[in-house]
Design a protein around this motif. Structure first.
Motif, mmCIF file in Angstrom:
data_model
loop_
_atom_site.group_PDB
_atom_site.id
_atom_site.type_symbol
_atom_site.label_atom_id
_atom_site.label_comp_id
_atom_site.label_asym_id
_atom_site.label_seq_id
_atom_site.Cartn_x
_atom_site.Cartn_y
_atom_site.Cartn_z
ATOM 1 N N ASN A 106 -90.113 52.013 -13.973
ATOM 2 C CA ASN A 106 -90.879 52.068 -15.220
ATOM 3 C C ASN A 106 -92.365 52.333 -14.964
ATOM 4 O O ASN A 106 -93.057 52.934 -15.801
ATOM 5 C CB ASN A 106 -90.682 50.779 -16.006
ATOM 6 C CG ASN A 106 -89.298 50.694 -16.620
ATOM 7 O OD1 ASN A 106 -88.756 51.685 -17.099
ATOM 8 N ND2 ASN A 106 -88.696 49.505 -16.590
ATOM 9 N N SER A 163 -80.102 46.246 -15.368
ATOM 10 C CA SER A 163 -78.658 46.508 -15.377
ATOM 11 C C SER A 163 -78.332 47.953 -15.023
ATOM 12 O O SER A 163 -77.185 48.271 -14.691
ATOM 13 C CB SER A 163 -78.068 46.172 -16.751
ATOM 14 O OG SER A 163 -78.707 46.924 -17.770
ATOM 15 N N ALA A 174 -86.275 48.259 -11.076
ATOM 16 C CA ALA A 174 -86.516 48.654 -12.463
ATOM 17 C C ALA A 174 -88.015 48.677 -12.772
ATOM 18 O O ALA A 174 -88.509 49.576 -13.471
ATOM 19 C CB ALA A 174 -85.792 47.707 -13.417
ATOM 20 N N ASP A 185 -84.523 43.793 -10.410
ATOM 21 C CA ASP A 185 -85.742 43.660 -11.212
ATOM 22 C C ASP A 185 -86.896 44.452 -10.601
ATOM 23 O O ASP A 185 -87.656 45.121 -11.322
ATOM 24 C CB ASP A 185 -86.145 42.190 -11.352
ATOM 25 C CG ASP A 185 -85.274 41.423 -12.337
ATOM 26 O OD1 ASP A 185 -84.680 42.072 -13.211
ATOM 27 O OD2 ASP A 185 -85.182 40.190 -12.227
ATOM 28 N N GLU A 189 -83.615 49.574 -17.250
ATOM 29 C CA GLU A 189 -83.287 48.150 -17.277
ATOM 30 C C GLU A 189 -82.703 47.725 -15.922
ATOM 31 O O GLU A 189 -82.106 48.549 -15.224
ATOM 32 C CB GLU A 189 -82.270 47.851 -18.378
ATOM 33 C CG GLU A 189 -82.732 48.223 -19.776
ATOM 34 C CD GLU A 189 -83.895 47.373 -20.260
ATOM 35 O OE1 GLU A 189 -84.080 46.267 -19.704
ATOM 36 O OE2 GLU A 189 -84.609 47.813 -21.178
#
Length: 378
Positions: A195, A211, A191, A188, A209
């Motif tokens: 971003n 993932s 990511a 998390d 993401e």
């Protein structure tokens, strides 16, 4: 009356000592409460500041709540910042050993994926770039707990040449194994940082993401492309195109480079049914240039391109024959110049398969509007 009560209190065998103990406990509890509140406030401020404020609130659960966190090496150069930085973002949240506790840290960084400078544009020059030593900041992701390579279709600002990818990696360590976080736990945070870089850089395209974040495959941890599979730049080639077979574990001889403006491959494969004692291997080479490398490629291979129109026959009596085929096309919307070479023990095999090999190469790259410029024996 008050005086007699006080006299009875101080004359008591237990009460004065008990009162001192209770008072001390209250003072200690108050001190610890204030200290805890100050620590929590400080830790919250560290998380708000770290990595340009990109870390999600859930990151708090990755750090030991009973320790005071310190922010080290915080840097955020995302977005328009003049010259393109070598490091886009980094931060390290650490805690030191105190009263028997363990130390540790959580480290994150984002770096642009920059092509290694080429010594030339010929096939050998491009392939030699894969062995060039890269700076530590560019290779730290190989030993990180987890990482992701993110796309930036619009290009990161500030660089002289398009930079359309960047990497974010995270590492966790501590003297106490309970405080060491796994790749999944860090996904998390990685990511979120990715971003943040995308948004600040105006990258466009889909968001990263959790993932998408995963540890680097073991075969790539040392930066080598050596594995049970061919290098990515060579996976277009099928040995049967030259009546060859898949090489065994001890026969693999493939080198490949994939870059922004050039892709290159050289691969040797064993012949399935050798025709004579010299016919044990066949070899292919492929290279495609785009953008600013097009003029350089035409200059470097000027003599060969000039000879295309003459299409000379191969000289007999050689131990091997190499036929080069040139083509222009549009690959992924970019004007592209490509060169494919086929080396075999028999000139007839190279001559009869060169067009098929070129077609397989360009088709795998999704190239359109193909114009074959010609062939030349080397």
């Amino acid at each position: 009356m008050a005086a007699s009560a006080w006299e009875r209190f101080i004359g008591h065998r237990v009460l004065p000592k008990a009162a001192v103990v209770v008072l001390a406990a209250v003072l200690v509890a108050g001190f610890l409460l204030v200290r805890s509140e100050r620590r929590d406030d400080r830790n919250a401020e560290v998380l708000r500041t770290a990595c340009g404020g990109a870390l999600p609130r859930a990151t708090r659960g990755l750090l030991p709540g009973d320790e005071t966190w310190e922010l080290y090496g915080d840097l955020d150069l995302t977005g328009p910042s003049g010259h393109g930085p070598r490091t886009l973002l980094r931060c390290s949240v650490g805690w030191d050993a105190f009263w028997g506790s363990a130390s540790g840290s959580l480290e994150l960084a984002a770096v642009p994926v920059l092509d290694v400078p080429l010594s030339g544009v010929r096939l050998g020059d491009v392939l030699s770039a894969r062995t060039a030593k890269e700076p530590d900041r560019a290779t730290a992701y190989r030993t990180a707990t987890t990482q992701v390579t993110a796309d930036c279709p619009a290009g990161l600002p500030g660089y002289p040449r398009p930079v359309t990818r960047f990497r974010v990696h995270a590492s966790s360590w501590s003297d106490d194994p309970e405080h060491v976080r796994t790749a999944e736990e860090l996904s998390d945070a990685v990511a979120a940082v990715a971003n943040h870089v995308r948004d600040r850089g105006g990258c466009g395209g889909p968001a990263v993401e959790p993932s998408d974040v995963r540890p680097l495959p073991r075969s790539e941890e040392n930066g080598s492309e050596e594995s049970d599979e061919a290098p990515p730049a060579c996976r277009w080639f099928r040995p049967e195109l030259l009546d060859a077979k898949e090489p065994g574990p001890d026969e693999r001889d493939g080198r490949g480079v994939t870059g922004e403006d050039v892709d290159a491959c050289s691969q040797r494969v064993p012949r399935a049914k050798p025709a004579n004692r010299l016919d044990h291997f066949a070899q292919v080479g492929s290279v495609s240039w785009r953008g600013p490398l097009l003029p350089e490629a035409r200059t470097a291979y000027g003599a060969e391109l000039t000879a295309l129109s003459r299409a000379p026959e191969p000289v007999g009596g050689e131990q091997s024959y190499t036929l080069a085929v040139w083509a222009e096309s549009s690959c992924s919307g970019a004007r592209t110049l490509s060169r494919v070479t086929v080396t075999t023990a028999a000139a007839s095999l190279a001559a009869s398969r060169a067009d098929r090999v070129l077609d397989a190469y360009l088709t795998s790259s999704g190239c359109r509007a193909v114009k074959v410029l010609g062939k030349v024996w080397k």
